[in-house]
Scaffold this motif. Sequence first.
Motif, PDB file in Angstrom:
ATOM      1  N   LYS A   1       0.840  -1.209   0.000  1.00 53.84           N
ATOM      2  CA  LYS A   1       0.000   0.000   0.000  1.00 53.84           C
ATOM      3  C   LYS A   1       0.874   1.258   0.000  1.00 53.84           C
ATOM      4  O   LYS A   1       0.557   2.253  -0.673  1.00 53.84           O
ATOM      5  CB  LYS A   1      -0.942  -0.014   1.194  1.00 53.84           C
ATOM      6  N   ILE A   2       1.961   1.222   0.753  1.00 57.71           N
ATOM      7  CA  ILE A   2       2.913   2.339   0.758  1.00 57.71           C
ATOM      8  C   ILE A   2       3.478   2.541  -0.649  1.00 57.71           C
ATOM      9  O   ILE A   2       3.572   3.672  -1.150  1.00 57.71           O
ATOM     10  CB  ILE A   2       4.042   2.087   1.777  1.00 57.71           C
ATOM     11  N   MET A   3       3.858   1.457  -1.299  1.00 58.97           N
ATOM     12  CA  MET A   3       4.439   1.540  -2.636  1.00 58.97           C
ATOM     13  C   MET A   3       3.433   2.090  -3.643  1.00 58.97           C
ATOM     14  O   MET A   3       3.789   2.904  -4.503  1.00 58.97           O
ATOM     15  CB  MET A   3       4.934   0.151  -3.068  1.00 58.97           C
ATOM     16  N   GLU A   4       2.185   1.651  -3.547  1.00 61.41           N
ATOM     17  CA  GLU A   4       1.160   2.184  -4.440  1.00 61.41           C
ATOM     18  C   GLU A   4       0.986   3.690  -4.241  1.00 61.41           C
ATOM     19  O   GLU A   4       0.887   4.454  -5.219  1.00 61.41           O
ATOM     20  CB  GLU A   4      -0.165   1.467  -4.200  1.00 61.41           C
ATOM     21  N   ALA A   5       0.968   4.121  -2.988  1.00 59.58           N
ATOM     22  CA  ALA A   5       0.823   5.555  -2.707  1.00 59.58           C
ATOM     23  C   ALA A   5       2.026   6.337  -3.229  1.00 59.58           C
ATOM     24  O   ALA A   5       1.878   7.438  -3.785  1.00 59.58           O
ATOM     25  CB  ALA A   5       0.645   5.776  -1.207  1.00 59.58           C
ATOM     26  N   ASP A   6       3.219   5.761  -3.068  1.00 56.38           N
ATOM     27  CA  ASP A   6       4.431   6.434  -3.547  1.00 56.38           C
ATOM     28  C   ASP A   6       4.443   6.527  -5.073  1.00 56.38           C
ATOM     29  O   ASP A   6       4.878   7.539  -5.646  1.00 56.38           O
ATOM     30  CB  ASP A   6       5.679   5.696  -3.054  1.00 56.38           C
ATOM     31  N   ALA A   7       3.992   5.464  -5.743  1.00 53.38           N
ATOM     32  CA  ALA A   7       3.924   5.493  -7.204  1.00 53.38           C
ATOM     33  C   ALA A   7       2.933   6.555  -7.672  1.00 53.38           C
ATOM     34  O   ALA A   7       3.202   7.303  -8.632  1.00 53.38           O
ATOM     35  CB  ALA A   7       3.527   4.118  -7.745  1.00 53.38           C
ATOM     36  N   LEU A   8       1.809   6.645  -6.997  1.00 51.59           N
ATOM     37  CA  LEU A   8       0.816   7.658  -7.346  1.00 51.59           C
ATOM     38  C   LEU A   8       1.381   9.059  -7.128  1.00 51.59           C
ATOM     39  O   LEU A   8       1.178   9.963  -7.951  1.00 51.59           O
ATOM     40  CB  LEU A   8      -0.450   7.462  -6.518  1.00 51.59           C
ATOM     41  N   ASP A   9       2.119   9.252  -6.019  1.00 50.89           N
ATOM     42  CA  ASP A   9       2.760  10.550  -5.764  1.00 50.89           C
ATOM     43  C   ASP A   9       3.727  10.909  -6.892  1.00 50.89           C
ATOM     44  O   ASP A   9       3.749  12.049  -7.373  1.00 50.89           O
ATOM     45  CB  ASP A   9       3.528  10.516  -4.439  1.00 50.89           C
ATOM     46  N   ALA A  10       4.552   9.948  -7.295  1.00 50.95           N
ATOM     47  CA  ALA A  10       5.531  10.203  -8.363  1.00 50.95           C
ATOM     48  C   ALA A  10       4.819  10.614  -9.645  1.00 50.95           C
ATOM     49  O   ALA A  10       5.255  11.545 -10.342  1.00 50.95           O
ATOM     50  CB  ALA A  10       6.383   8.956  -8.597  1.00 50.95           C
ATOM     51  N   GLN A  11       3.719   9.934  -9.945  1.00 47.20           N
ATOM     52  CA  GLN A  11       2.964  10.264 -11.161  1.00 47.20           C
ATOM     53  C   GLN A  11       2.371  11.661 -11.066  1.00 47.20           C
ATOM     54  O   GLN A  11       2.448  12.454 -12.005  1.00 47.20           O
ATOM     55  CB  GLN A  11       1.868   9.208 -11.365  1.00 47.20           C
ATOM     56  N   GLN A  12       1.820  11.993  -9.916  1.00 47.29           N
ATOM     57  CA  GLN A  12       1.192  13.306  -9.745  1.00 47.29           C
ATOM     58  C   GLN A  12       2.215  14.440  -9.739  1.00 47.29           C
ATOM     59  O   GLN A  12       1.895  15.574 -10.112  1.00 47.29           O
ATOM     60  CB  GLN A  12       0.369  13.315  -8.462  1.00 47.29           C
ATOM     61  N   LEU A  13       3.450  14.132  -9.340  1.00 44.21           N
ATOM     62  CA  LEU A  13       4.505  15.138  -9.321  1.00 44.21           C
ATOM     63  C   LEU A  13       5.196  15.288 -10.673  1.00 44.21           C
ATOM     64  O   LEU A  13       6.100  16.103 -10.821  1.00 44.21           O
ATOM     65  CB  LEU A  13       5.532  14.804  -8.233  1.00 44.21           C
ATOM     66  N   GLY A  14       4.777  14.503 -11.653  1.00 43.72           N
ATOM     67  CA  GLY A  14       5.262  14.688 -13.014  1.00 43.72           C
ATOM     68  C   GLY A  14       6.414  13.806 -13.439  1.00 43.72           C
ATOM     69  O   GLY A  14       6.972  14.000 -14.521  1.00 43.72           O
ATOM     70  N   ALA A  15       6.808  12.823 -12.611  1.00 42.23           N
ATOM     71  CA  ALA A  15       7.897  11.925 -12.998  1.00 42.23           C
ATOM     72  C   ALA A  15       7.502  11.128 -14.235  1.00 42.23           C
ATOM     73  O   ALA A  15       6.320  10.940 -14.541  1.00 42.23           O
ATOM     74  CB  ALA A  15       8.252  10.989 -11.859  1.00 42.23           C
ATOM     75  N   ASP A  16       8.503  10.642 -14.941  1.00 42.40           N
ATOM     76  CA  ASP A  16       8.265   9.944 -16.202  1.00 42.40           C
ATOM     77  C   ASP A  16       8.209   8.432 -16.064  1.00 42.40           C
ATOM     78  O   ASP A  16       7.654   7.752 -16.926  1.00 42.40           O
ATOM     79  CB  ASP A  16       9.361  10.307 -17.210  1.00 42.40           C
ATOM     80  N   GLY A  17       8.818   7.902 -15.003  1.00 39.47           N
ATOM     81  CA  GLY A  17       8.845   6.451 -14.853  1.00 39.47           C
ATOM     82  C   GLY A  17       9.145   6.046 -13.433  1.00 39.47           C
ATOM     83  O   GLY A  17       9.581   6.857 -12.599  1.00 39.47           O
ATOM     84  N   ILE A  18       8.901   4.770 -13.145  1.00 41.01           N
ATOM     85  CA  ILE A  18       9.242   4.210 -11.838  1.00 41.01           C
ATOM     86  C   ILE A  18       9.976   2.889 -12.023  1.00 41.01           C
ATOM     87  O   ILE A  18       9.810   2.202 -13.040  1.00 41.01           O
ATOM     88  CB  ILE A  18       8.002   3.983 -10.946  1.00 41.01           C
ATOM     89  N   ILE A  19      10.791   2.562 -11.034  1.00 46.41           N
ATOM     90  CA  ILE A  19      11.383   1.233 -10.912  1.00 46.41           C
ATOM     91  C   ILE A  19      10.711   0.580  -9.717  1.00 46.41           C
ATOM     92  O   ILE A  19      10.735   1.122  -8.605  1.00 46.41           O
ATOM     93  CB  ILE A  19      12.903   1.307 -10.683  1.00 46.41           C
ATOM     94  N   VAL A  20      10.096  -0.580  -9.935  1.00 47.22           N
ATOM     95  CA  VAL A  20       9.336  -1.213  -8.864  1.00 47.22           C
ATOM     96  C   VAL A  20       9.296  -2.715  -9.114  1.00 47.22           C
ATOM     97  O   VAL A  20       9.325  -3.167 -10.262  1.00 47.22           O
ATOM     98  CB  VAL A  20       7.905  -0.624  -8.795  1.00 47.22           C
ATOM     99  N   SER A  21       9.229  -3.488  -8.043  1.00 46.74           N
ATOM    100  CA  SER A  21       9.109  -4.939  -8.203  1.00 46.74           C
ATOM    101  C   SER A  21       8.548  -5.541  -6.934  1.00 46.74           C
ATOM    102  O   SER A  21       8.664  -4.964  -5.847  1.00 46.74           O
ATOM    103  CB  SER A  21      10.462  -5.584  -8.551  1.00 46.74           C
ATOM    104  N   ALA A  22       7.922  -6.703  -7.080  1.00 46.87           N
ATOM    105  CA  ALA A  22       7.372  -7.430  -5.936  1.00 46.87           C
ATOM    106  C   ALA A  22       7.325  -8.906  -6.293  1.00 46.87           C
ATOM    107  O   ALA A  22       6.940  -9.279  -7.407  1.00 46.87           O
ATOM    108  CB  ALA A  22       5.974  -6.918  -5.598  1.00 46.87           C
ATOM    109  N   LEU A  23       7.727  -9.738  -5.334  1.00 50.99           N
ATOM    110  CA  LEU A  23       7.770 -11.183  -5.543  1.00 50.99           C
ATOM    111  C   LEU A  23       6.909 -11.909  -4.519  1.00 50.99           C
ATOM    112  O   LEU A  23       6.629 -11.385  -3.433  1.00 50.99           O
ATOM    113  CB  LEU A  23       9.211 -11.701  -5.420  1.00 50.99           C
TER     114      LEU A  23
END
Length: 206
Positions: A78-100
Motif C-alpha cells: 500500500k505504501i508503494m502504491e501511494a508512492d507510485a501515485l505521488d511520483a505520477q502526480q509530481l510529473g515523474a516519467d517512470g518508476i522502478i518497482v518490483s514485488a515477488l
Amino acid sequence: MKLKFIEPLVSNYPALTKSITQQTVRATIADNLTDGGTTPSKGMIAESTVYAHDHQLSLTIMIRPRGGDSVYSDPELKIMEADALDAQQLGADGIIVSALTADGQVDTEAMANLIAAAGGMSVTFGTAVDELNDAQLADNLKWLADNGVEKVLTKPASQPDLARLSKLNNIVGAAGMQLIVWTSSDTQPDQLNEQLGLNYFLQPQK
C-alpha cells in the motif's frame, strides 16, 4: 563494441545537477543507494522532476519501501502504491518497482496494482529479477511485458555470471523489453558491452 549509454543514479539534488552531461537522456533518483535504493522523498521527486524537465531529461523514481528481499507485506505494498501515485502526480516519467511471492515468482496481483498506480508512467521491473526462480524466468518476464512493463533492471555481482546475464538479456529482448544493468564498477560497462553486447547501464553518482 556497441554504443553504450550510462544513466546516472543519484540520491540527492546536487548529485543530480552534477551528473548531467550532453549525452544524458534519462536519470534515476533513489534514497539509500548502499542498501539497493529506496523511495526518495516527495520534495526530492518534485524538485528533481522540475530540473530534469528543464534540461529535456526524463526522470525515473525508485519505488521501494526498504532494503532486503522483494517479498512485501500488504502494508508495504500500500505504501508503494501511494508512492507510485505521488511520483505520477509530481510529473515523474517512470518508476522502478518490483514485488515477488515467497516462492520466487512475480507477485502478479501486487504488480498489477503497482502498474495501475503508475498511471501511464514507464515501468521498470527492479532488481528483484535477480531473485526470480530460474525455472519460470521466461514465463515471469513474459507476464511483465504483457502487462506494460518496458524495462528490467539487473544488478550483477562485481564478477557477474555471464551465462545467466546473457540468458536474461535474451529473454528480456525476446519479450520486447530493455535490459538495464546496475553497474558495480566503472569498468563493468565496457566489459559487459564487449562480452555480451549490453548497452544500457545505471551507474550510481556521488
